[in-house]
Design a protein around this motif. Structure first.
Motif, mmCIF file in Angstrom:
data_model
loop_
_atom_site.group_PDB
_atom_site.id
_atom_site.type_symbol
_atom_site.label_atom_id
_atom_site.label_comp_id
_atom_site.label_asym_id
_atom_site.label_seq_id
_atom_site.Cartn_x
_atom_site.Cartn_y
_atom_site.Cartn_z
ATOM 1 N N GLU A 81 0.820 -1.219 0.000
ATOM 2 C CA GLU A 81 0.000 0.000 0.000
ATOM 3 C C GLU A 81 0.848 1.261 0.000
ATOM 4 O O GLU A 81 0.459 2.278 -0.576
ATOM 5 N N PHE A 82 2.028 1.175 0.628
ATOM 6 C CA PHE A 82 2.925 2.328 0.601
ATOM 7 C C PHE A 82 3.513 2.508 -0.810
ATOM 8 O O PHE A 82 3.675 3.642 -1.269
ATOM 9 N N GLU A 83 3.826 1.398 -1.478
ATOM 10 C CA GLU A 83 4.333 1.510 -2.840
ATOM 11 C C GLU A 83 3.272 2.117 -3.762
ATOM 12 O O GLU A 83 3.572 2.975 -4.604
ATOM 13 N N ASP A 84 2.026 1.679 -3.612
ATOM 14 C CA ASP A 84 0.944 2.248 -4.414
ATOM 15 C C ASP A 84 0.808 3.743 -4.157
ATOM 16 O O ASP A 84 0.594 4.536 -5.087
ATOM 17 N N ALA A 85 0.947 4.135 -2.889
ATOM 18 C CA ALA A 85 0.823 5.548 -2.532
ATOM 19 C C ALA A 85 1.954 6.376 -3.136
ATOM 20 O O ALA A 85 1.753 7.538 -3.513
ATOM 21 N N ILE A 86 3.165 5.788 -3.224
ATOM 22 C CA ILE A 86 4.288 6.493 -3.845
ATOM 23 C C ILE A 86 3.947 6.850 -5.284
ATOM 24 O O ILE A 86 4.131 7.989 -5.733
ATOM 25 N N GLY A 87 3.422 5.880 -6.029
ATOM 26 C CA GLY A 87 3.044 6.144 -7.413
ATOM 27 C C GLY A 87 1.972 7.213 -7.513
ATOM 28 O O GLY A 87 2.051 8.119 -8.354
ATOM 29 N N ASP A 88 0.955 7.124 -6.644
ATOM 30 C CA ASP A 88 -0.128 8.119 -6.657
ATOM 31 C C ASP A 88 0.411 9.519 -6.388
ATOM 32 O O ASP A 88 0.024 10.494 -7.060
ATOM 33 N N ASP A 89 1.301 9.640 -5.394
ATOM 34 C CA ASP A 89 1.842 10.956 -5.035
ATOM 35 C C ASP A 89 2.685 11.544 -6.160
ATOM 36 O O ASP A 89 2.594 12.746 -6.458
ATOM 37 N N LEU A 90 3.513 10.721 -6.780
ATOM 38 C CA LEU A 90 4.380 11.226 -7.839
ATOM 39 C C LEU A 90 3.577 11.629 -9.074
ATOM 40 O O LEU A 90 3.893 12.631 -9.734
ATOM 41 N N ILE A 91 2.546 10.869 -9.391
ATOM 42 C CA ILE A 91 1.674 11.239 -10.509
ATOM 43 C C ILE A 91 0.976 12.563 -10.203
ATOM 44 O O ILE A 91 0.870 13.452 -11.063
ATOM 45 N N TRP A 92 0.506 12.723 -8.975
ATOM 46 C CA TRP A 92 -0.147 13.981 -8.569
ATOM 47 C C TRP A 92 0.803 15.165 -8.722
ATOM 48 O O TRP A 92 0.399 16.260 -9.138
ATOM 49 N N LEU A 93 2.081 14.945 -8.425
ATOM 50 C CA LEU A 93 3.067 16.011 -8.564
ATOM 51 C C LEU A 93 3.383 16.321 -10.031
ATOM 52 O O LEU A 93 4.068 17.304 -10.322
ATOM 53 N N GLY A 94 2.897 15.481 -10.934
ATOM 54 C CA GLY A 94 3.128 15.710 -12.348
ATOM 55 C C GLY A 94 4.393 15.071 -12.890
ATOM 56 O O GLY A 94 4.867 15.463 -13.955
ATOM 57 N N LEU A 95 4.937 14.097 -12.177
ATOM 58 C CA LEU A 95 6.189 13.475 -12.595
ATOM 59 C C LEU A 95 5.931 12.244 -13.465
ATOM 60 O O LEU A 95 4.946 11.524 -13.275
ATOM 61 N N CYS A 96 6.835 12.019 -14.406
ATOM 62 C CA CYS A 96 6.791 10.831 -15.265
ATOM 63 C C CYS A 96 8.148 10.137 -15.193
ATOM 64 O O CYS A 96 9.185 10.799 -15.100
ATOM 65 N N TRP A 97 8.143 8.835 -15.235
ATOM 66 C CA TRP A 97 9.384 8.071 -15.146
ATOM 67 C C TRP A 97 9.321 6.890 -16.097
ATOM 68 O O TRP A 97 8.252 6.482 -16.551
ATOM 69 N N GLU A 98 10.505 6.345 -16.383
ATOM 70 C CA GLU A 98 10.579 5.224 -17.302
ATOM 71 C C GLU A 98 10.047 3.948 -16.654
ATOM 72 O O GLU A 98 10.152 3.754 -15.451
ATOM 73 N N LYS A 99 9.506 3.090 -17.485
ATOM 74 C CA LYS A 99 9.048 1.776 -17.056
ATOM 75 C C LYS A 99 9.979 0.719 -17.666
ATOM 76 O O LYS A 99 10.563 0.933 -18.727
#
Length: 290
Positions: A53-71
């Protein structure tokens, strides 16, 4: 010339706060400004504290900040084989030994020594390991491991430093005392650090240098609280024949009392700020980014 590679590497053992936001946005900004790549790495080698759940929250927070990263995202828990190979290389060099003392026993040993003289501490303020297990014979080291007793694997710091000589790193930010440019590494200040445990074939120090090398990270941008840890990382890079990235240690985001924000101190999480109506632009302003 290949583009620079930056990374943000949180641990999913709590929710991200403003300090994490600053580091993540700074890495993303620098990657964009230099035409570089921005990676996300999940440092989840500790199964007792890391949760999905913490990992999921990390993704949610970074997306909210407008960040994009490689997959795909690299998760350390999926790469123990690579860390074990690095550990075996250090072991083959004769630089690793098992230590069986509990934290309580180590504390007692240090307390006895402190009666004679002040006991040295590492750059984080923790007492150095007394090194008692390093003096055990090969037979004495093998016996407890065969019995199934828990143990930590430590780096014989004196032998490791003697093998590589003086090291330094390129500092593009600054250290706690304003250190910049070429910085002399001092891994001996950390004593015989733990690089793995019986149940986990790695530690933060070992995993981070292996990850940075395998991911081609060229720019390590992180907080000043990790400035002197770079000494250990440079040592491991040299011993393992890994490339050396450039380092940029940045200021820490602090609370009203001047203390750095931390998960352990229950710093206000980004998800709480989001729920309160704070915008990503306001987060940028709060952490001092344009």
């Amino acid at each position: 010339m290949p583009p620079p590679v930056f990374r943000f590497a949180p641990s999913p053992n709590g929710y991200l706060h403003l300090g994490h936001a600053f580091s993540a946005m700074l890495n993303s900004d620098l990657a964009r400004e230099t035409g570089g790549r921005f990676l996300l790495r999940i440092e989840d080698i500790d199964p007792t504290r890391c949760r999905s759940e913490f990992e999921d929250a990390i993704g949610d927070d970074l997306i909210w900040l407008g960040l994009c990263w490689e997959k795909p995202v690299r998760r350390q828990s999926e790469h123990f084989t690579e860390y074990r190979a690095a550990l075996e290389k250090l072991t083959a060099l004769g630089l690793v030994y098992p230590a069986f003392e509990s934290r309580a026993k180590i504390a007692r040993l240090i307390a006895e020594q402190k009666k004679q003289a002040p006991w040295p501490r590492d750059p984080d303020g923790a007492p150095l390991y007394p090194g008692t297990a390093c003096a055990l014979s090969p037979e004495e080291r093998t016996r407890p491991t065969q019995s199934g007793a828990p143990y930590a694997l430590r780096l014989d710091m004196a032998a490791a430093c003697a093998r590589v000589g003086q090291l330094n790193w390129v500092e593009r930010g600054e250290g706690p005392q304003g250190e910049t440019g070429p910085v002399a590494a001092n891994p001996a200040a950390w004593g015989d650090v733990i690089i793995a445990r019986k149940e986990t074939p790695t530690s933060y120090h070992l995993a981070v240098v292996v990850d940075d090398a395998l991911q081609g990270v060229t720019e390590v941008v992180r907080g000043q609280d990790l400035f002197w840890s770079t000494s250990v990382h440079r040592l491991l890079q040299q011993l393992l024949g890994l490339p050396q990235p450039a380092y940029r240690h940045h200021r820490l985001v602090r609370d009203a009392a001047g203390q750095k924000l931390s998960k352990s101190a229950d710093a206000t999480g980004l998800r709480e700020l989001r729920a309160a109506g704070v915008t990503p632009a306001e987060v940028r302003r709060r952490v001092g980014l344009a």
